[in-house]
Design a protein around this motif. Structure first.
Motif, mmCIF file in Angstrom:
data_model
loop_
_atom_site.group_PDB
_atom_site.id
_atom_site.type_symbol
_atom_site.label_atom_id
_atom_site.label_comp_id
_atom_site.label_asym_id
_atom_site.label_seq_id
_atom_site.Cartn_x
_atom_site.Cartn_y
_atom_site.Cartn_z
ATOM 1 N N LEU A 96 0.816 -1.216 0.000
ATOM 2 C CA LEU A 96 0.000 0.000 0.000
ATOM 3 C C LEU A 96 0.852 1.270 0.000
ATOM 4 N N ALA A 97 2.022 1.194 0.619
ATOM 5 C CA ALA A 97 2.903 2.365 0.708
ATOM 6 C C ALA A 97 4.015 2.338 -0.340
ATOM 7 N N SER A 98 3.834 1.534 -1.371
ATOM 8 C CA SER A 98 4.837 1.489 -2.442
ATOM 9 C C SER A 98 4.606 2.628 -3.428
ATOM 10 N N ASP A 99 5.652 2.987 -4.157
ATOM 11 C CA ASP A 99 5.543 4.055 -5.153
ATOM 12 C C ASP A 99 4.515 3.721 -6.231
ATOM 13 N N LYS A 100 4.264 2.441 -6.429
ATOM 14 C CA LYS A 100 3.304 2.009 -7.450
ATOM 15 C C LYS A 100 1.934 2.651 -7.237
ATOM 16 N N LEU A 101 1.542 2.866 -5.972
ATOM 17 C CA LEU A 101 0.222 3.408 -5.664
ATOM 18 C C LEU A 101 0.237 4.931 -5.573
ATOM 19 N N GLU A 102 1.390 5.534 -5.756
ATOM 20 C CA GLU A 102 1.537 6.988 -5.873
ATOM 21 C C GLU A 102 0.822 7.766 -4.774
ATOM 22 N N GLY A 103 0.893 7.253 -3.551
ATOM 23 C CA GLY A 103 0.366 7.990 -2.410
ATOM 24 C C GLY A 103 -1.119 7.853 -2.150
ATOM 25 N N ARG A 104 -1.810 7.018 -2.909
ATOM 26 C CA ARG A 104 -3.232 6.709 -2.658
ATOM 27 C C ARG A 104 -4.094 7.963 -2.520
ATOM 28 N N GLY A 105 -3.859 8.954 -3.347
ATOM 29 C CA GLY A 105 -4.670 10.163 -3.314
ATOM 30 C C GLY A 105 -6.126 9.849 -3.615
ATOM 31 N N THR A 106 -7.034 10.564 -2.988
ATOM 32 C CA THR A 106 -8.462 10.326 -3.180
ATOM 33 C C THR A 106 -8.855 10.526 -4.639
ATOM 34 N N GLY A 107 -9.481 9.521 -5.228
ATOM 35 C CA GLY A 107 -9.951 9.611 -6.609
ATOM 36 C C GLY A 107 -8.894 9.390 -7.664
ATOM 37 N N THR A 108 -7.638 9.139 -7.263
ATOM 38 C CA THR A 108 -6.558 8.905 -8.231
ATOM 39 C C THR A 108 -6.501 7.425 -8.597
ATOM 40 N N GLU A 109 -5.707 7.106 -9.614
ATOM 41 C CA GLU A 109 -5.539 5.701 -9.993
ATOM 42 C C GLU A 109 -4.919 4.912 -8.854
ATOM 43 N N GLY A 110 -3.970 5.522 -8.149
ATOM 44 C CA GLY A 110 -3.369 4.851 -6.996
ATOM 45 C C GLY A 110 -4.370 4.595 -5.895
ATOM 46 N N GLY A 111 -5.269 5.554 -5.675
ATOM 47 C CA GLY A 111 -6.319 5.369 -4.688
ATOM 48 C C GLY A 111 -7.268 4.256 -5.082
ATOM 49 N N LYS A 112 -7.591 4.177 -6.373
ATOM 50 C CA LYS A 112 -8.468 3.113 -6.865
ATOM 51 C C LYS A 112 -7.793 1.750 -6.749
ATOM 52 N N THR A 113 -6.480 1.717 -6.988
ATOM 53 C CA THR A 113 -5.741 0.458 -6.854
ATOM 54 C C THR A 113 -5.753 -0.021 -5.409
ATOM 55 N N ALA A 114 -5.619 0.930 -4.471
ATOM 56 C CA ALA A 114 -5.685 0.571 -3.048
ATOM 57 C C ALA A 114 -7.057 0.017 -2.694
ATOM 58 N N ALA A 115 -8.120 0.624 -3.231
ATOM 59 C CA ALA A 115 -9.477 0.137 -2.977
ATOM 60 C C ALA A 115 -9.659 -1.277 -3.526
ATOM 61 N N LYS A 116 -9.106 -1.536 -4.714
ATOM 62 C CA LYS A 116 -9.198 -2.868 -5.311
ATOM 63 C C LYS A 116 -8.455 -3.901 -4.470
ATOM 64 N N TYR A 117 -7.323 -3.496 -3.922
ATOM 65 C CA TYR A 117 -6.545 -4.400 -3.063
ATOM 66 C C TYR A 117 -7.353 -4.766 -1.827
ATOM 67 N N LEU A 118 -7.974 -3.768 -1.212
ATOM 68 C CA LEU A 118 -8.788 -4.001 -0.018
ATOM 69 C C LEU A 118 -9.998 -4.873 -0.354
#
Length: 408
Positions: free
Chosen positions: A34-56
């Motif tokens: 979740l804290a990897s650069d791949k998720l680019e900081g999990r910003g709300t509404g960003t692709e990284g944030g969506k990836t985190a939601a998919k992981y969960l």
């Protein structure tokens, strides 16, 4: 006799195998992803944030939770406003919701926010000139999200049917003003009257024996003070308490629905809201220690009658714990409100707003001579006042406008 001993050993090994443990390696795996650069900081509404939601979502499915978002899915979408003027944008944010149904009429909610600051463009970074830098948010709040996953796994796999159902929620939009938890509390997919309490985990990855754990929400039920001290002693957990039900994290949204809340937090640090909040700085063994305490609290809840709820006269800075204003009003703003002014979600007992007569649902239009067209303008206005000063506040209440005097 040998046969009897062998059978006993076999029974013990089977029983042990059926009792899952929260393991350091699993917590570490979740946080490092979740804290990897791949998720680019999990910003709300960003692709990284969506990836985190998919992981969960994937983890909840794997664990075997029931989807309890919208339309029989794990996802509950809601609109979110982000950024600072003039760079305001509107995005779709997503809570991830899973349910463990034990056939009970009582439910325990366990939550953690999974969003963070993205590339520092949401207006909350504390690092100068950091826009464009990935804010990985390992402690804030990949740590709590990892805890959420592992707690869900424990209760789903422990072969014991608890006396409570469990609702597990990964919130988005926390960093934008608790908007994901507020949205869920206002659009709950279970009857909130069945909720016994809500347990929130935010920044639980930096436990130190000398500093200890901060336990918030202590005053929201007499149960906490009667039971947690001995549980903490049993598990050698040092702690300090915050009585407030209102604070800078998602338990606030449930406290405002008159529910007992508990908030686990291992403290602020110099990497808070900076690009340097990375996975290598997490105390993984310490996080597991915090989660084991949470499990022992839940076990005690299982053995007890329904928890009482207490409305707390909160700390003067509750809800503004990460700000440096000379004065506070004691309100919880509705960060999602965008119809002009600052709508009040909640008012803290004993603070200037309550003493002046402000109520939940009021919309603050002006403080003194300062227009408060949105939360950012409200914050700017608040920073201009001194302790002891009395000002006029122009407030919209229903269809009327009223002037109230506020003394800081």
């Amino acid at each position: 006799m040998k046969k009897t001993i062998a059978l006993l050993l076999l029974f013990k090994s089977i029983s042990f195998a059926q009792t899952p443990k929260i393991e350091v390696k699993n917590v570490q795996k979740h946080i490092e992803y979740l804290a990897s650069d791949k998720l680019e900081g999990r910003g709300t509404g960003t692709e990284g944030g969506k990836t985190a939601a998919k992981y969960l979502e994937k983890q909840f499915k794997k664990i075997g939770l029931k989807p309890y978002g919208d339309k029989e899915t794990f996802l509950q979408e809601f609109p979110a406003k982000k950024g600072l003027p003039p760079n305001i944008s509107y995005v779709q944010a997503t809570n991830v919701v899973g349910f463990l149904d034990n056939g009970s009429d009582k439910t325990i909610v366990i939550g953690a926010h999974y969003d963070h600051l993205g590339k520092g463009d949401q207006g909350s970074s504390l690092e100068a000139n950091s826009v464009g830098s990935i804010h990985n948010g390992a402690d804030d709040n990949a740590s709590g999200t990892a805890g959420l996953i592992e707690m869900a796994k424990f209760y789903a796999k422990n072969k014991i049917k608890e006396k409570h159902n469990f609702l597990f929620i990964g919130f988005s939009g926390e960093e934008l003003g608790l908007i994901g938890s507020k949205y869920y509390a206002d659009n709950a997919t279970i009857d909130l009257k069945t909720v016994n309490c809500m347990i929130n985990m935010d920044m639980i990855g930096r436990y130190r024996d000398d500093k200890g754990l901060t336990i918030g929400g202590w005053g929201t039920s007499s149960f906490w003070g009667k039971n947690i001290p001995q549980l903490a002693i049993n598990q050698s957990v040092k702690y300090n308490v915050d009585s407030a039900g209102i604070g800078p994290s998602d338990h606030t949204s449930f406290y405002l629905k008159n529910l007992p809340v508990l908030f686990f937090f291992t403290g602020a640090h110099q990497e808070y809201h900076k690009p340097s909040d990375d996975a290598n700085l997490i105390n993984y063994e310490g996080e597991v220690k915090v989660l084991e305490l949470a499990k022992s609290v839940i076990k005690k809840i299982e053995e007890s009658p329904k928890l009482d709820f207490i409305q707390v006269a909160n700390n003067p800075h509750a809800g503004n714990a990460r700000s440096s204003f000379k004065v506070t009003m004691g309100i919880i703003p509705d960060y999602a409100y965008d119809k002009g002014g600052v709508r009040i979600d909640g008012v803290t007992k004993g603070r200037p707003a309550e003493k002046a007569g402000l109520q939940a649902g009021d919309v603050i239009l002006k403080l003194g001579e300062n227009s408060t067209s949105d939360v950012q303008e409200y914050m700017k206005a608040l920073g201009k006042f001194e302790k002891g000063q009395t000002i006029d506040a122009e407030v919209k209440r229903g269809a009327e406008k009223v002037i109230l005097k506020i003394t800081f």
